[in-house]
Design an enzyme around this catalytic site. Structure first.
Site, PDB file in Angstrom:
ATOM      1  N   GLU A   1       0.790  -1.224   0.000  1.00  0.00           N
ATOM      2  CA  GLU A   1       0.000   0.000   0.000  1.00  0.00           C
ATOM      3  C   GLU A   1       0.827   1.281   0.000  1.00  0.00           C
ATOM      4  OE1 GLU A   1      -3.339   0.225  -0.139  1.00  0.00           O
ATOM      5  OE2 GLU A   1      -3.563  -1.948  -0.266  1.00  0.00           O
TER       6      GLU A   1
ATOM      7  N   SER B   1     -47.457 -30.657  40.412  1.00  0.00           N
ATOM      8  CA  SER B   1     -47.287 -30.750  41.868  1.00  0.00           C
ATOM      9  C   SER B   1     -46.129 -29.921  42.399  1.00  0.00           C
ATOM     10  CB  SER B   1     -47.091 -32.211  42.269  1.00  0.00           C
ATOM     11  OG  SER B   1     -48.273 -32.945  42.034  1.00  0.00           O
TER      12      SER B   1
END
Length: 790
Positions: free
Chosen positions: A87, A464
């Site tokens: 770059e 229950s």
């Protein structure tokens, strides 16, 4: 001649003046018209939301952009060399603008007439990405150049490069090199090889087309170009260059790694956080620390998975996913590729049967490995004829599968076994009863298959397991564990349609006069219904609000005593925590703290805590909703459920500090176990999303899940039994009548009582039988004295 000299002098003065004006104008423009560069020192990159466990392990990441910012010191040198070679070769020499490169770009523009890439330094790209659009105009290019110069004057080269490598887009939602490293290679940046650094460095030119997942040939060509540039710049030698060029791509998609599997808890935290801060949570870099304990979560994950698979296997084998045909050497590679397209679900991975003996099979797995499954991993697979019937036990492997079958396999401590995706679902939640912190949460078998969180959103009947709350209401009215109520047939009329309800005990037997302790331990339905009828519906519904239940969740009839309310497992955890912490109503919570992108604490939970004296600074005293004595009596009975009742299987845990209650709804549609000690409350549930019978009770389906979790969760921890509170006394009673026993009664047993309600004292007046649920016709029960049969 003088004229010419004066003209030249004027031109020089004009030129110098013009240059000075332009310079002053540029300096003014740079200082006052361009953006403030100082902000780059503290720039807030768009960072996704991260959710962690209480002990700092990553659970999940939320946000469109995958970014993990790192400092310059954390960037490996080979990657820096790869980026600079590709770059900006003169990055450390120029001052933001590379004039030779810019000149070459200008000449190319004059020759071709087209604006193109080139001439942009890394600093110019930083200027563009933070401050400018990508629209190609001369004005933008000029601003880019001026911004680059300004940036170079304000920031170090290292800082600029750090910004660049954290900002750039690298395809597949990866922003920044660390995120790209993890997405393409499943590794941290410092773990990559040279060829992989070169691959990352080549992507920014065209992230969508040059990444290794989009176009392998173009990506490899670009990678090799980067390596060539590195070799040309002298960063690598010829041998290293050759080896890196010959390296395979080895890239595949990896989601950002997580350390703990807790997706249901992460989604709950995300949803709550979005309500607090809005959509900015996905980009502002928030770090949310939950109450989840990573070890407890692992235990919960395994217990739900293991026990749901075990339940599913008890109900037969439903057959293979598909069949690939006859296995041959030539088609093994294609089979492997086809297997890779079938998802792995909660560690159940696809495999194809390639060989069989009498009692073993050999399968090809998606990773190309051949695995032998012994008879111990196959023998469970009785054919499921329908929900009620199974075929004969198999004796040979060819009675279960055939060559080419695609099946699921699952690795256990004893090796691989045949498996299948359970049709039933399950969930487990564990809460710290002292402050409500959710320490583990599993909302279903597999989050990717179903994101529905059954812990927080599934309204199911608790059966229950709901009874202890009714008994607590009775204790608050003066009834005791020694109170005797008749376990006898009862007929209840529904006044709306004159229909009759004849409830039964589970085994359809009747036991006559029964003490309440025994009724709880053995889960006697008829005693519970009579007790609710006696103390009254209106009173009981109001009392149940103390545990966090809303009246709208509770049915208006006596079936409430059997658990026909509509509740979530998380509500049950909150309710049972009242017993575990001796009477305080805590509120379950999952978010402990929140930090912003600068790691500053912006939220700290202040939970309601069961403070018996003074709370610490990060807690608020929870309201006491049940007396310490009431909670003690309920816990005493629920400990007996494990020692002598419907949950005796849990005696295998060899602990005396555990209490709990099984729950099974009508037709065995829901199976529950709710259990606790003073340190942890855990609720286990199993059922179908579209209700149908499990054909198992809570003690068979849910209790083993709870046991596996608690065995691991409490391993190595001392027993924690709460001391008997003041106001509780132990009295010898006659086990048949519940009355105070004589000194010479050899059958006498000890029972706990609250001091105001010792045996043989007056019991408060009864409520009407028909309050809120029809008339209870039991053949003449009347106003009896304490200890009498109702």
């Amino acid at each position: 001649m003088n004229y010419l000299f004066r003209l030249i002098r004027r031109l020089i003065i004009f030129s110098l003046t013009l240059c000075a004006v332009i310079t002053v104008g540029v300096l003014y423009y740079m200082e006052y018209e361009l953006p403030d560069i100082d902000a780059l020192n503290t720039v807030q990159l768009q960072v996704p939301l991260q959710v962690f466990t209480q002990d700092g392990k990553l659970i999940a990441t939320f946000g469109e952009k995958r970014r993990i910012p790192i400092s310059y010191k954390e960037i490996p040198l080979p990657l820096i060399h790869a980026v600079l070679a590709t770059e900006d070769q003169h990055y450390f020499q120029h001052k933001g603008v590379d004039l030779p490169s810019l000149g070459r770009a200008a000449i190319r523009l004059l020759k071709t007439g087209r604006k193109g890439e080139g001439g942009s330094t890394i600093t110019m790209q930083v200027a563009r990405s933070f401050y400018l659009t990508r629209r190609k105009t001369f004005g933008r290019k000029l601003r880019e150049i001026l911004l680059a110069i300004k940036i170079e004057n304000k920031l170090t080269k290292e800082k600029i490069l750090e910004l660049y490598l954290n900002k750039i887009f690298l395809g597949n939602r990866a922003y920044g090199v660390e995120a790209a490293s993890q997405i393409y290679y499943g590794k941290h940046l410092n773990e990559l090889s040279l060829d992989q650094y070169a691959m990352l460095a080549g992507i920014p030119q065209a992230p969508s087309t040059l990444n290794p997942l989009a176009n392998t040939e173009a990506a490899k060509k670009r990678r090799n170009h980067v390596l060539t540039r590195m070799y040309g710049e002298g960063y690598i030698d010829a041998n290293t260059y050759k080896q890196a060029q010959e390296a395979p791509l080895n890239a595949s998609y990896h989601d950002l790694p997580t350390e703990v599997k807790a997706p249901y808890a992460a989604e709950l935290a995300r949803n709550q956080l979005e309500q607090m801060y809005g959509d900015s949570i996905y980009t502002d870099g928030f770090k949310v620390y939950t109450t989840i304990d990573s070890r407890m979560q692992d235990f919960a994950n395994h217990s739900v998975r293991d026990q749901l698979i075990a339940y599913d296997q008890r109900h037969g084998y439903r057959g293979p996913l598909q069949n690939f045909g006859s296995p041959e050497l030539d088609n093994m590679e294609s089979w492997e590729q086809r297997l890779q397209k079938i998802p792995v679900i909660n560690d159940l991975e696809p495999a194809a049967v390639v060989e069989m003996t009498r009692q073993t099979i050999t399968v090809l797995r998606a990773n190309g490995q051949l695995t032998v499954i012994p008879w111990s991993g196959l023998s469970w697979a009785r054919k499921q004829i329908n929900a009620d019937y199974l075929g004969r036990k198999p004796e040979r492997s060819n009675q279960i599968v055939k060559l080419g079958d695609v099946v699921l396999v699952f690795k256990t401590a004893l090796g691989y076994q045949l498996a299948q995706i359970p049709k039933a679902e399950a969930g487990l939640v564990a809460v710290n009863p002292q402050n409500g912190a959710i320490i583990s949460m599993v909302g279903g078998f597999d989050y990717q298959t179903s994101k529905f969180n059954r812990i927080t959103h599934a309204l199911r009947q608790p059966g229950s397991s709901f009874k202890p709350f009714v008994y607590s209401a009775a204790f608050d009215k003066g009834y005791t564990l020694a109170t005797v109520i008749n376990d006898a047939p009862i007929v209840i009329e529904n006044p709306t349609d004159n229909s009759l309800w004849r409830p039964q005990n589970l085994n359809h037997k009747f036991y006559g006069p029964t003490r309440l302790r025994t009724a709880i331990i053995q889960s006697r339905n008829l005693v519970s219904i009579r007790l609710l009828s006696i103390i009254g519906m209106r009173y009981t519904v109001d009392y149940l609000k103390r545990f966090g239940f809303a009246p709208t969740q509770l049915p208006p009839g006596l079936s409430l005593a059997l658990g026909t309310a509509q509740v979530t497992p998380l509500q049950m955890a909150q309710a049972f925590a009242v017993f575990a912490n001796s009477g305080f109503r805590i509120v379950p919570y999952v978010i402990d703290s929140i930090r912003n992108s600068q790691n500053e604490l912006i939220y700290q939970a202040k939970p309601l805590a069961a403070c018996r004296s003074q709370c610490d600074k990060n807690a608020v005293s929870a309201p006491r909703v049940v007396s310490e004595q009431n909670a003690y009596l309920v816990t005493s009975a629920l400990r007996d459920v494990i020692q002598n009742g419907t949950a005796t299987a849990a005696k295998k845990l060899a602990r005396q500090d555990l209490a709990g209650k099984t729950g099974t709804t009508q037709n065995q549609v829901d199976a529950w176990f709710a259990g606790y000690n003073p340190d942890v409350v855990a609720i286990a549930w199993m059922g179908y999303d579209f209700p149908q019978s499990l054909h198992e009770f809570g003690s068979q389906a849910a209790l083993p899940m709870w046991m596996e979790f608690m065995q691991n969760a409490l391993q190595g921890k001392p027993e924690h039994i709460l001391a008997e509170p003041s106001g509780i006394v132990s009295v010898r009673i006659d086990p048949e009548t519940g009355r105070h026993a004589s000194s010479d009664d050899s059958n006498a047993i000890f029972e706990f009582f609250m001091t105001p309600y010792l045996p043989d004292k007056e019991v408060p007046a009864q409520e009407n039988y028909d309050e809120g649920g029809g008339e209870a016709n039991d053949g003449g029960a009347g106003d009896e004295q304490p200890g009498s049969v109702y």
